[in-house]
Every structure is written in structure tokens, then in C-alpha cells.
Design a protein around this motif. Structure first.
Motif, PDB file in Angstrom:
ATOM      1  N   VAL A 170       0.836  -1.198   0.000  1.00 25.48           N
ATOM      2  CA  VAL A 170       0.000   0.000   0.000  1.00 25.48           C
ATOM      3  C   VAL A 170       0.872   1.249   0.000  1.00 25.48           C
ATOM      4  N   ARG A 171       1.899   1.226   0.836  1.00 24.43           N
ATOM      5  CA  ARG A 171       2.769   2.400   0.966  1.00 24.43           C
ATOM      6  C   ARG A 171       3.488   2.697  -0.351  1.00 24.43           C
ATOM      7  N   GLU A 172       3.900   1.651  -1.007  1.00 24.94           N
ATOM      8  CA  GLU A 172       4.606   1.834  -2.266  1.00 24.94           C
ATOM      9  C   GLU A 172       3.724   2.529  -3.304  1.00 24.94           C
ATOM     10  N   LYS A 173       2.437   2.122  -3.317  1.00 25.53           N
ATOM     11  CA  LYS A 173       1.519   2.704  -4.299  1.00 25.53           C
ATOM     12  C   LYS A 173       1.093   4.113  -3.921  1.00 25.53           C
ATOM     13  N   LYS A 174       0.850   4.313  -2.631  1.00 24.72           N
ATOM     14  CA  LYS A 174       0.353   5.607  -2.157  1.00 24.72           C
ATOM     15  C   LYS A 174       1.201   6.078  -0.977  1.00 24.72           C
ATOM     16  N   PRO A 175       2.400   6.597  -1.279  1.00 21.78           N
ATOM     17  CA  PRO A 175       3.321   6.957  -0.189  1.00 21.78           C
ATOM     18  C   PRO A 175       2.771   8.049   0.734  1.00 21.78           C
ATOM     19  N   ASP A 176       1.809   8.831   0.235  1.00 26.50           N
ATOM     20  CA  ASP A 176       1.352   9.962   1.052  1.00 26.50           C
ATOM     21  C   ASP A 176       0.216   9.617   1.999  1.00 26.50           C
ATOM     22  N   LEU A 177      -0.269   8.405   1.931  1.00 23.88           N
ATOM     23  CA  LEU A 177      -1.399   8.007   2.762  1.00 23.88           C
ATOM     24  C   LEU A 177      -1.027   8.060   4.252  1.00 23.88           C
ATOM     25  N   ALA A 178      -1.997   8.464   5.072  1.00 23.28           N
ATOM     26  CA  ALA A 178      -1.746   8.499   6.515  1.00 23.28           C
ATOM     27  C   ALA A 178      -1.467   7.084   7.015  1.00 23.28           C
ATOM     28  N   GLU A 179      -0.595   6.991   7.999  1.00 24.93           N
ATOM     29  CA  GLU A 179      -0.170   5.691   8.524  1.00 24.93           C
ATOM     30  C   GLU A 179      -1.366   4.842   8.971  1.00 24.93           C
ATOM     31  N   GLU A 180      -2.316   5.503   9.574  1.00 19.55           N
ATOM     32  CA  GLU A 180      -3.503   4.793  10.074  1.00 19.55           C
ATOM     33  C   GLU A 180      -4.294   4.151   8.936  1.00 19.55           C
ATOM     34  N   GLU A 181      -4.413   4.902   7.849  1.00 22.90           N
ATOM     35  CA  GLU A 181      -5.141   4.393   6.687  1.00 22.90           C
ATOM     36  C   GLU A 181      -4.352   3.261   6.018  1.00 22.90           C
ATOM     37  N   ILE A 182      -3.044   3.384   6.006  1.00 20.86           N
ATOM     38  CA  ILE A 182      -2.212   2.304   5.460  1.00 20.86           C
ATOM     39  C   ILE A 182      -2.468   1.031   6.250  1.00 20.86           C
ATOM     40  N   ARG A 183      -2.478   1.169   7.541  1.00 18.68           N
ATOM     41  CA  ARG A 183      -2.674   0.024   8.431  1.00 18.68           C
ATOM     42  C   ARG A 183      -4.065  -0.596   8.205  1.00 18.68           C
ATOM     43  N   ARG A 184      -5.077   0.270   8.045  1.00 17.58           N
ATOM     44  CA  ARG A 184      -6.434  -0.238   7.850  1.00 17.58           C
ATOM     45  C   ARG A 184      -6.520  -1.035   6.552  1.00 17.58           C
ATOM     46  N   ARG A 185      -5.991  -0.461   5.494  1.00 16.02           N
ATOM     47  CA  ARG A 185      -6.035  -1.164   4.206  1.00 16.02           C
ATOM     48  C   ARG A 185      -5.192  -2.431   4.248  1.00 16.02           C
ATOM     49  N   ALA A 186      -4.057  -2.340   4.916  1.00 13.87           N
ATOM     50  CA  ALA A 186      -3.156  -3.496   4.969  1.00 13.87           C
ATOM     51  C   ALA A 186      -3.828  -4.675   5.669  1.00 13.87           C
ATOM     52  N   GLN A 187      -4.621  -4.396   6.674  1.00 11.91           N
ATOM     53  CA  GLN A 187      -5.333  -5.482   7.359  1.00 11.91           C
ATOM     54  C   GLN A 187      -6.292  -6.176   6.409  1.00 11.91           C
ATOM     55  N   VAL A 188      -7.051  -5.362   5.684  1.00  9.91           N
ATOM     56  CA  VAL A 188      -8.035  -5.931   4.769  1.00  9.91           C
ATOM     57  C   VAL A 188      -7.337  -6.754   3.674  1.00  9.91           C
ATOM     58  N   ILE A 189      -6.268  -6.200   3.140  1.00  9.30           N
ATOM     59  CA  ILE A 189      -5.582  -6.884   2.034  1.00  9.30           C
ATOM     60  C   ILE A 189      -4.778  -8.085   2.535  1.00  9.30           C
ATOM     61  N   GLY A 190      -4.005  -7.889   3.569  1.00 12.46           N
ATOM     62  CA  GLY A 190      -3.122  -8.955   4.060  1.00 12.46           C
ATOM     63  C   GLY A 190      -3.907 -10.145   4.595  1.00 12.46           C
ATOM     64  N   LEU A 191      -4.874  -9.856   5.467  1.00 13.28           N
ATOM     65  CA  LEU A 191      -5.649 -10.958   6.038  1.00 13.28           C
ATOM     66  C   LEU A 191      -6.527 -11.605   4.975  1.00 13.28           C
ATOM     67  N   GLY A 192      -7.068 -10.759   4.085  1.00 17.65           N
ATOM     68  CA  GLY A 192      -7.875 -11.303   2.989  1.00 17.65           C
ATOM     69  C   GLY A 192      -7.055 -12.257   2.135  1.00 17.65           C
ATOM     70  N   ALA A 193      -5.808 -11.884   1.883  1.00 20.27           N
ATOM     71  CA  ALA A 193      -4.946 -12.698   1.028  1.00 20.27           C
ATOM     72  C   ALA A 193      -4.665 -14.058   1.662  1.00 20.27           C
ATOM     73  N   VAL A 194      -4.386 -14.041   2.963  1.00 21.72           N
ATOM     74  CA  VAL A 194      -4.102 -15.307   3.656  1.00 21.72           C
ATOM     75  C   VAL A 194      -5.352 -16.199   3.657  1.00 21.72           C
ATOM     76  N   LYS A 195      -6.489 -15.599   3.941  1.00 21.56           N
ATOM     77  CA  LYS A 195      -7.727 -16.385   3.970  1.00 21.56           C
ATOM     78  C   LYS A 195      -8.035 -16.970   2.593  1.00 21.56           C
ATOM     79  N   TYR A 196      -7.928 -16.099   1.597  1.00 20.35           N
ATOM     80  CA  TYR A 196      -8.311 -16.528   0.249  1.00 20.35           C
ATOM     81  C   TYR A 196      -7.381 -17.625  -0.271  1.00 20.35           C
ATOM     82  N   ALA A 197      -6.095 -17.526   0.047  1.00 21.62           N
ATOM     83  CA  ALA A 197      -5.151 -18.549  -0.411  1.00 21.62           C
ATOM     84  C   ALA A 197      -5.595 -19.916   0.108  1.00 21.62           C
TER      85      ALA A 197
END
Ligand code: ARG
Length: 581
Positions: A410-437
Motif C-alpha cells: 500500500v505504501r509503495e503505491k500511495k506513499p502519502d497516505l496516513a499511517e492509520e489508513e495504510i494500516r487499515r487497508r493493509a489489514q483488509v488486504i493482508g488478512l484477505g490474502a491469507v484467507k483466500y489462499a
């Protein structure tokens, strides 16, 4: 006329009715309507061929007559293919009507409800107390949760029960070590479960060293099982500490249980199990233990199902028998689904056979019993996944790593995003990825865990599906016109890609149905992936913001439905989505 939600069912019914009017068919005819190869149609009935063969008739001739008997319809074209397949191609107007009808969460939920709701107990996750959850537990938790959500979506009443292993032999070793080392359980430090695991190891080592320690450990366990207050207090403390550590993981994964009775809940009910099985002559004594054999079974005629050990202690089998009796009598369960590793197949087969005899003898109705088992998660070396030091990987570490890796993306794509928002998106993407795999593989197979694969933005992954949702969201964010009358204004699908996407949408109920029938979430995953790729081709080919209102309305509606089905499907899988990615 109201349009059917599950068109395969609707077409089956239509064919069955027509068959009643054709000589040669009878009630045994099963139309077997499936999704057709796109080149030949939308649905295909495969049932004439096997039916005709059984009856010694000519399948093509029979199919021909069946087609001629179908009432004329503007909704589809029917054709005969191969040795007797009946193909249906839905008309553009019919496709449009279906898409118009199923445009909201309420509409699909309502239409997808089963006629008769059932009470279903889902036994999943079920880790052992005094141990940390490791990678092996992720499958049960994730597969179980998605099945619970799916069954609820279909209108069943689901009871989620976390059948903790909180009454096993591990406590003998643990109590031994705690007492010998005079450990205070209130002072275990930041990682209490890791400490408990070490204590268990210490206890285990002691019993290997000398016989007396082994006897002592057994005695501690029997004392606990008999209700000794000191041991019981220690046990309770260990259970509470363990539960706290499990809860952290369940919070992350979005999993909630109605009950966590665990094995211990049934400790007062094991005597009734012995008595019940003894009275009915279902078990017998064998070298001091109480066992059940199944003479009619190839393996279990000789391989005993031990329900009381020779030292008098109950075990996994005893509590499972008591649990099933309880779920049937107290909860009135009509079905019980157990989600565990495939290595427990023998246990459940024996449990089911034994219960069948026991309930049968007492004239009690046996619930439908299903063992939903799964294979092993492998490391890149094709062996059961381990840390570098050969230890099992702690689940919490794995989940945190997923979030961290996603945060980097997320940070690589949107370096200016607030840390909190990065963390929120990262949870959705990271956990989603593990579950979906995990969910996207046939659960009975082993699969190789690979960070690069599961986090990839292309291919059958959660990020790919989540990205499709975000892309559609952005279309609607940018759109400034009126969205309220898309349904009325839309023209029927016409272009190759419109049609292809529309037909994909129509298959949504079939994907859910197949997933429920086989209790295998990967069917839903495959469908969602195909829907997303279908959307992608459509979107690359057909401009959405065209000036013609009828064309634009249809295309916007296709976008909206794709989003609805992707979101609904992912939600059933326990995976969240993002408006922006
Ligand atoms: N605690 C067991 C384990 O970790 C799983 C329990 C599954 N449920 C059951 N009713 N046996 O392997």
C-alpha cells in the motif's frame, strides 16, 4: 412474471414437466442442468444420455422429443447437441430481466433462502488450550467461518461452537511441571502461553526420564478429572490465559463463536456415555479399556475406538460422544459439521458409526453428520510449513507478517497516505490474502504457502478481487448522473462482453449451491475469480460512460451487479473489501 433466482433449478423443473408428457421418460429422469460451454449456450442438460442408456433407448431421439415438448418461449433458444445434450441460450431480454430482479443484498438473500431452514452446529477452529494456535489451526478457523456464513446466508440457523481441547492428557504433564517448579500462573510474563508450552515440554521431558514422574503426571490428570479443587483452579487459569490469546486471533480474523464449551464442558457426562454404550452392548472391555469395534467395517473391525482408557480416564472420543448427545438433545441440532485436519478421518468415521448405533438403539434421531476435512499447508520445500528452526509457525506471527507485507504494498503505491489508513487497508488486504489462499484451494488437497503468490495483484488472489471491487467503486465515485433509474433505462446486453458478463452474473446462485452441497469454499472462489476476469474484459472493451442512456444504464448496472456479487461472495468467505485500493 417473477423470474427464478437459480435458473438451473428452474430449467430442470421445466424439463421434468415436459418429460412427463413424453413416452419413454419416467420419474427417475434427472435433467442434470449445468453451466454450458459458452460456445454452445448458457445451460446444458446432461441427464438424457445416462437415462436413455439405463433404459436401453436412443438418447438423441429421446432428447429430440423432449425439446419438441418444451413450451415455446421467448426467453431462450433450445438446441440438441452431441449424443443427446439439451442446450439453452438465454435471450438478451431474459438476461436483462434477471439482472434487473437481483440487484440488492436483500433480493439475493431472500431469493437464496432454502425452503426449510435447519439448525446446524458448526464445530470449528477448536485449538488446544495451553498451546498457541499455529498455522495448522488457520484452516479449520477460516474454512469453518466461511461455511458458517454461507449457511446463514442460505437462511439456516447456525450455532458456532469452538470445541476447545481443554481436557486432554497435556494437563497431566503441565500440572506435573507447574508443581515441581512451583510456578505461579499469575506471573508468567508477557507471553504466558509460550511459558506454558515450555512447562509442558519440561513435564514431558521429566516423564521420559523416570517412571515415577510419568505416574505422577497420570495421577495429576486423574485428580483433575475427578474434580480436585487445586488442580481445577490451575486448569481454569490456564484455560482463561489460552482463551485470551485465541481471542486476539479471532478478533483479527473477524471470527466470533456462540459457544466455546470445549471438551471439559462434558466431563460430568462421560459416565452416561459409558453406561449408554454398555447397556446397549455397543462397547466392551479390552485389556482394561472400554472400546468399540465395528465388525461390519473393514478396518474398524480390528482397530478399536477407545472410549475409556485403561487407567480409567476419559479421552477425545468420550467427550466427542457426550458432545454429540448434548448437541442433539439440548440444541436440537439437525446437522453437525466438524472442520478438522484430514488426519482425524478415522476418528470421525468411528465416532459417526458408534453414534449411529447408540442413537439407533435408543430410538433417537441422528443429525446429519459431516466431517469437513482438509489437507496440510506446505512450505516452499513441499514439507509441512515450519519456521527456519523447524518449529511450527505461530498463527499470530503469520497474520502479522501478512499485514506488514500488505502495508508495504500500500505504501509503495500511495506513499502519502496516513499511517492509520495504510494500516487499515493493509489489514483488509493482508488478512484477505491469507484467507483466500486457503479457501481457493480444494480443501482436501495440500497447498504450498507462498507470500508472493497470495499477495499478487494478478491471478486467483484476494487482492485481485478486492481491486476489481475498488475499481468499480471508483466508477461510481466519478459518476455524477442519476443512478436511481438504471433498471428502467437499460437496454438488453448486446455486445460479446456485455453478454458474457451478464451470463456470468446469472451463475452466482449456482456457485453458492455447489459450495453448500460439497461444503467446499473453493467453488465460490473460482466463480468470483471468473466473474472478476469477465468484468475486466468487459471493462477494457466496452466503454461505460457512453452518451446513449440505455447503453450507459446497462453498463453501469453490470458494474453495480458485479460489485454486489463480488462483495457478497467475499463477505461469505470472511473477506472484507475496500472502496479505494
Ligand atoms: N482440538 C482438536 C485438535 O486440535 C480439534 C477438535 C475438533 N472437534 C471435535 N469435536 N473433535 O485437533
Amino acid at each position: 412474471m417473477e423470474i427464478s433466482y437459480d435458473l438451473s433449478e428452474y430449467l430442470s423443473e421445466t424439463l421434468r414437466i415436459a418429460a412427463q408428457k413424453v413416452d419413454g421418460f419416467d420419474d427417475a429422469f434427472e435433467p442434470q442442468v449445468r453451466v454450458a460451454d459458452e460456445r454452445f449456450g448458457d445451460f446444458q442438460a446432461n441427464g438424457v444420455l445416462p437415462f436413455a442408456k439405463r433404459k436401453g433407448q436412443n438418447p438423441r431421439a429421446l432428447a429430440e422429443q423432449l425439446i419438441q415438448t418444451l413450451p415455446p418461449s421467448e426467453d431462450w433458444e433450445v438446441s440438441l447437441a452431441g449424443p443427446g445434450f439439451v442446450n439453452f441460450s438465454l435471450s438478451p431480454g431474459f438476461l436483462l430481466r434477471w439482472i434487473q430482479a437481483y440487484g440488492s443484498d436483500d433480493a439475493i438473500r431472500g431469493a437464496g433462502k432454502v425452503g426449510q431452514s435447519r439448525k446446524i452446529v458448526l464445530d470449528y477452529s477448536s485449538p488446544n488450550t495451553a498451546k498457541q494456535m499455529h498455522v495448522g489451526h488457520i484452516r479449520s478457523t477460516i474454512i469453518g467461518e466461511s461455511l458458517a456464513r454461507l449457511l446463514e446466508h442460505r437462511g439456516h440457523e447456525v450455532i458456532r461452537d469452538n470445541h476447545l481441547g481443554d481436557w486432554g492428557t497435556q494437563f497431566g504433564m503441565l500440572l506435573l511441571a507447574i508443581k515441581r517448579e512451583q510456578v505461579n500462573l499469575d506471573e508468567l510474563g508477557d507471553e504466558p502461553i509460550a511459558r506454558l508450552e515450555n512447562l509442558y515440554r519440561a513435564g514431558n521431558a521429566l516423564t521420559k526420564e523416570d517412571e515415577s514422574a510419568l505416574t505422577e503426571a497420570r495421577e495429576e490428570l486423574v485428580k483433575l478429572q475427578k474434580g480436585d479443587p487445586e488442580n481445577l483452579a490451575l486448569w481454569q487459569k490456564i484455560r482463561d490465559l489460552s482463551m485470551d490469546s485465541f481471542e486476539r486471533i479471532y478478533d483479527l480474523l473477524g471470527v466470533r463463536f456462540d459457544h466455546a464449551h470445549g471438551e471439559s464442558f462434558y466431563r460430568d457426562q462421560v459416565d452416561a456415555v459409558y453406561a449408554g454404550l454398555q447397556e446397549r452392548g455397543i462397547c466392551r472391555e479390552d485389556a482394561g479399556a472400554l472400546v468399540v469395534f465395528h465388525p461390519e467395517h473393514k478396518r474398524f473391525a480390528k482397530q478399536p475406538f477407545i472410549i475409556r482408557k485403561s487407567d480409567g480416564a476419559s479421552n477425545y472420543a468420550t467427550t466427542d460422544l457426550a458432545t454429540l448427545a448434548y448437541r442433539t438433545s439440548e440444541w436440537r441440532a439437525e446437522q453437525v459439521i466438524y472442520v478438522t485436519d484430514g488426519r482425524q478421518r478415522d476418528h470421525f468415521e468411528q465416532l459417526f458409526l458408534t453414534t449411529e448405533k447408540w442413537f439407533g438403539a435408543e430410538n433417537k434421531t441422528l443429525p446429519t453428520l459431516s466431517h469437513v476435512w482438509f489437507g496440510t499447508i506446505l512450505g516452499e520445500d513441499n514439507k509441512a510449513i515450519k519456521t527456519r528452526d523447524g518449529e511450527p509457525i505461530k498463527l499470530i506471527d503469520l497474520l502479522n507478517e501478512a499485514i506488514q507485507r500488505a502495508a508495504e504494498m500500500v505504501r509503495e503505491k500511495k506513499p502519502d497516505l496516513a499511517e492509520e489508513e495504510i494500516r487499515r487497508r493493509a489489514q483488509v488486504i493482508g488478512l484477505g490474502a491469507v484467507k483466500y489462499a486457503d479457501l481457493s484451494q480444494d480443501r482436501t488437497l495440500d497447498y504450498v504457502f507462498s507470500w508472493d503468490k497470495l499477495l499478487a495483484m494478478q491471478g486467483n488472489t484476494a487482492p485481485y478481487l478486492q481491486y476489481a471491487v475498488a475499481r468499480i467503486s471508483s466508477i461510481f465515485r466519478k459518476f455524477e448522473g442519476d443512478l436511481s433509474s438504471l433498471e428502467e433505462n437499460a437496454r438488453p446486453p448486446k455486445t460479446e462482453h456485455e453478454r458474457s458478463l451478464a451470463r456470468k452474473l446469472v451463475f452466482f446462485p449456482l456457485a453458492l449451491e455447489q459450495t453448500v452441497k460439497e461444503l467446499k469454499p473453493h467453488f465460490l472462489c473460482t466463480y468470483l475469480f471468473e466473474l472478476a476476469t469477465g468484468f475486466s474484459s468487459f471493462y477494457n472493451q466496452d466503454k461505460v460512460m457512453v452518451s446513449d442512456p440505455a447503453e450507459r444504464s446497462l453498463r453501469l448496472m453490470l458494474c453495480a451487479r458485479t460489485k454486489l456479487f463480488l462483495e457478497t461472495g467475499l463477505r461469505i468467505l470472511g473477506i472484507e473489501t475496500l472502496e479505494e485500493m
